[in-house]
Design a protein around this motif. Structure first.
Motif, PDB file in Angstrom:
ATOM      1  N   LEU A 148       5.180   5.500   2.261  1.00 10.70           N
ATOM      2  CA  LEU A 148       5.205   6.658   3.241  1.00 10.70           C
ATOM      3  C   LEU A 148       5.891   6.372   4.398  1.00 10.70           C
ATOM      4  O   LEU A 148       6.719   6.988   5.001  1.00 10.70           O
ATOM      5  CB  LEU A 148       3.795   7.104   3.717  1.00 10.70           C
ATOM      6  N   VAL A 186      -1.961   9.480  -4.016  1.00  8.61           N
ATOM      7  CA  VAL A 186      -2.566   8.340  -3.968  1.00  8.61           C
ATOM      8  C   VAL A 186      -3.930   8.484  -4.958  1.00  8.61           C
ATOM      9  O   VAL A 186      -4.482   7.632  -5.505  1.00  8.61           O
ATOM     10  CB  VAL A 186      -3.182   7.722  -2.782  1.00  8.61           C
ATOM     11  N   TYR A 187      -4.289   9.684  -5.036  1.00  7.01           N
ATOM     12  CA  TYR A 187      -5.528  10.013  -5.766  1.00  7.01           C
ATOM     13  C   TYR A 187      -5.308  10.636  -7.159  1.00  7.01           C
ATOM     14  O   TYR A 187      -6.135  11.372  -7.684  1.00  7.01           O
ATOM     15  CB  TYR A 187      -6.441  10.878  -4.896  1.00  7.01           C
ATOM     16  N   ASP A 242       2.653  12.440  -1.470  1.00  7.89           N
ATOM     17  CA  ASP A 242       1.318  11.192  -1.514  1.00  7.89           C
ATOM     18  C   ASP A 242       0.360  11.831  -2.665  1.00  7.89           C
ATOM     19  O   ASP A 242      -0.258  12.598  -2.318  1.00  7.89           O
ATOM     20  CB  ASP A 242       0.743  11.515   0.017  1.00  7.89           C
ATOM     21  N   LYS A 278      -6.372   2.855  -4.515  1.00  4.99           N
ATOM     22  CA  LYS A 278      -7.424   3.935  -4.972  1.00  4.99           C
ATOM     23  C   LYS A 278      -7.862   3.757  -6.324  1.00  4.99           C
ATOM     24  O   LYS A 278      -8.764   4.140  -6.857  1.00  4.99           O
ATOM     25  CB  LYS A 278      -6.892   5.088  -4.616  1.00  4.99           C
ATOM     26  N   TYR A 326       0.954  10.457   8.746  1.00  2.00           N
ATOM     27  CA  TYR A 326       2.227  11.184   8.732  1.00  2.00           C
ATOM     28  C   TYR A 326       2.795  11.516  10.030  1.00  2.00           C
ATOM     29  O   TYR A 326       3.872  11.440  10.444  1.00  2.00           O
ATOM     30  CB  TYR A 326       2.198  12.580   8.107  1.00  2.00           C
ATOM     31  N   SER A 357      -1.181   4.289  -5.130  1.00  2.00           N
ATOM     32  CA  SER A 357      -1.736   3.216  -4.502  1.00  2.00           C
ATOM     33  C   SER A 357      -2.845   2.539  -5.228  1.00  2.00           C
ATOM     34  O   SER A 357      -3.513   3.442  -6.090  1.00  2.00           O
ATOM     35  CB  SER A 357      -2.594   3.696  -3.257  1.00  2.00           C
ATOM     36  N   GLY A 392       0.889  -1.125  -0.080  1.00  2.00           N
ATOM     37  CA  GLY A 392      -0.073   0.027   0.059  1.00  2.00           C
ATOM     38  C   GLY A 392       0.827   1.115  -0.020  1.00  2.00           C
ATOM     39  O   GLY A 392       2.051   1.275   0.195  1.00  2.00           O
ATOM     40  N   ALA A 393       0.288   2.321  -0.183  1.00  2.00           N
ATOM     41  CA  ALA A 393       0.866   3.749  -0.250  1.00  2.00           C
ATOM     42  C   ALA A 393       1.231   3.716   1.283  1.00  2.00           C
ATOM     43  O   ALA A 393       2.468   4.465   1.430  1.00  2.00           O
ATOM     44  CB  ALA A 393       0.000   4.705  -0.673  1.00  2.00           C
ATOM     45  N   SER A 394       0.807   3.431   2.236  1.00  2.00           N
ATOM     46  CA  SER A 394       1.021   3.383   3.786  1.00  2.00           C
ATOM     47  C   SER A 394       2.500   3.086   4.082  1.00  2.00           C
ATOM     48  O   SER A 394       3.239   3.743   4.561  1.00  2.00           O
ATOM     49  CB  SER A 394       0.044   2.554   4.636  1.00  2.00           C
ATOM     50  N   TYR A 452      -3.427  13.664   6.387  1.00  2.00           N
ATOM     51  CA  TYR A 452      -3.808  12.511   6.487  1.00  2.00           C
ATOM     52  C   TYR A 452      -2.938  11.633   7.720  1.00  2.00           C
ATOM     53  O   TYR A 452      -1.986  12.140   8.157  1.00  2.00           O
ATOM     54  CB  TYR A 452      -3.133  11.548   5.223  1.00  2.00           C
ATOM     55  N   ASN A 508      -6.545  14.540   0.489  1.00  2.00           N
ATOM     56  CA  ASN A 508      -7.504  14.292   1.499  1.00  2.00           C
ATOM     57  C   ASN A 508      -7.235  14.849   2.777  1.00  2.00           C
ATOM     58  O   ASN A 508      -6.352  14.861   3.397  1.00  2.00           O
ATOM     59  CB  ASN A 508      -7.095  12.794   1.750  1.00  2.00           C
ATOM     60  N   LYS A 523      -3.873  -3.707  -0.499  1.00  2.00           N
ATOM     61  CA  LYS A 523      -2.709  -3.164   0.053  1.00  2.00           C
ATOM     62  C   LYS A 523      -1.531  -3.283  -1.030  1.00  2.00           C
ATOM     63  O   LYS A 523      -0.466  -3.876  -0.468  1.00  2.00           O
ATOM     64  CB  LYS A 523      -2.362  -3.742   1.419  1.00  2.00           C
TER      65      LYS A 523
END
Ligand SMILES: Cc1ncc(COP(=O)(O)O)c(C=O)c1O
Length: 389
Positions: A99, A204-205, A202, A236, A123, A233, A94-96, A120, A174, A244
């Motif tokens: 990051l 992701v969108y 970030d 999304k 962070y 990600s 995932g992007a998580s 978000y 976001n 993930k």
């Protein structure tokens, strides 16, 4: 037991709390950001095929080469920057994880990291785990004349000191739904040329940008790409938040360090998902069509909210929109969101939850976040309830 929490302020995230509350009260959950529909059947078939064909053991640590290659081709086609699939692209959980690995790789004890508020939730704890110090710069909140959040880049520049290691940005944003414009990239270029700090972007969108506009990825400008970690990600983009799988693109020197953390945090990412994504990604249509798919949902929710006492704010991207409830209630956002869930059967997220001090009056603007990554019938059912509020 003798231990001291490294994250004493962290509890269960607001997304989990609000989702649980929505389930408990059988409310329609427009809170947490995930689609209530399935990914494309073709993508699911690719996963089954990958498993059948034996892609079930540890793949390459940085991600399977064919997937990294597809990501490289996409980044070049969309944003004009060439990332070397061998050295510059890492597939992450995932992007998580991208990051977290990026922050752990570069932030040392006592380093400052500039974060733009609202933000978000990952962070700040990530910076704190690394021993870093978050420096928060608030966006300008919406006003009557300008019903949208706005970043003051001069304030961001002023927050950067010789101790600043990194600036984290997130656009499409976001929860506010604002995007970068070309002039924002100019401001960021100036910041990077003056300070040389690393940008953690970030994105992701990236594929959910409305009204015919283009996503202003940092990969579009050579000076920014040279100093940035661009994170995305598949969750999304392909309606697969539960898989993930994400990735990050950064110059070789940065990617080398990120991979050192990734190697020991997760080592690698689910093999059949990566194979399936690599094949599915060859056709750009699904991500090129995503903006119009979500724009219809944004418009459906916006039109519907116009018949309620909520005042929807413009959303330029993401699958979220904010709405002002000041005509309905003067309660702080968290209390209002709880009341809306429990008494009216619609789950939302208080925007104050994306602030460092969610209870302070500076963080409360009588705004809640709606997620419109939902089937039309889910949105319509929620709107019927909201009309009665
Ligand atoms: C801004 C932002 N960054 C990162 C993430 C995490 O993405 P992933 O599920 O791929 O880890 C999310 C998910 O909601 C998000 O909204």
């Amino acid at each position: 037991m003798r231990f001291e929490s490294k994250l004493p302020k962290v509890g269960t995230t607001i997304f989990t709390v609000m989702s649980q509350l929505a389930t408990e009260h059988k409310a329609i959950n427009l809170g947490q950001g995930f689609p209530d529909f399935n990914p494309a059947a073709e993508l699911l078939e690719q996963v089954a095929r990958a498993m059948d064909e034996g892609h079930n053991q540890y793949p390459h640590m940085a991600g399977i080469p064919i997937l990294r290659n597809e990501i490289s081709l996409k980044m070049k086609a969309m944003y004009g920057h060439y990332y070397d699939a061998d050295t510059d692209i890492t597939v992450t959980s995932g992007a998580s994880e991208a990051l977290m690995a990026s922050i752990l790789a570069f932030v040392k004890s006592g380093d400052e990291v500039v974060v733009i508020e609202p933000f978000y939730d990952l962070y700040i704890p990530a910076i704190e785990l690394a021993g870093g110090l978050p420096v928060i710069v608030s966006m300008q909140a919406p006003t009557q004349d300008r019903p949208q959040y706005k970043v003051d880049w001069q304030k961001v520049r002023d927050a950067i000191s010789p101790r600043t290691r990194m600036l984290i940005i997130n656009f499409p944003h976001n929860p506010t739904g604002i995007n970068l414009q070309e002039s924002d990239l100019d401001a960021l270029e100036l910041i990077v040329s003056e300070t040389g700090i690393i940008l953690l972007s970030d994105e992701v969108y990236e594929h959910i940008v409305f009204d015919g506009k283009q996503h202003q990825s940092l990969a579009r400008r050579e000076t920014l790409a040279a100093n940035s970690i661009v994170v995305s990600s598949f969750g999304k983009t392909y309606h697969t938040t539960g898989w993930k799988v994400g990735y990050c693109c950064a110059p070789k020197e940065l990617s080398t360090e990120i991979r050192k953390v990734h190697q020991f945090m997760v080592f690698t990412v689910s093999s059949p998902m990566q194979v399936a994504l690599a094949h599915y990604m060859k056709d750009p249509a699904p991500y090129l069509d995503l903006s119009s798919f979500y724009e219809q949902k944004r418009d459906r929710l916006t039109r519907g909210l116009a018949n309620t006492r909520f005042k929807p704010m413009p959303s330029q991207g993401t699958f979220f929109l904010l709405a002002d409830y000041s005509e309905i209630s003067q309660l702080p956002e968290a209390e209002f969101a709880r009341q809306l869930t429990v008494q009216h059967g619609v789950g939302v997220i208080p925007v104050a939850a994306f602030y460092q001090s969610p209870d302070s009056s500076e963080s409360n603007h009588r705004l809640v976040r709606f997620c419109f990554a939902k089937q039309d019938q889910t949105l319509d059912a929620a709107l019927q309830k909201l009309a009665l509020v």
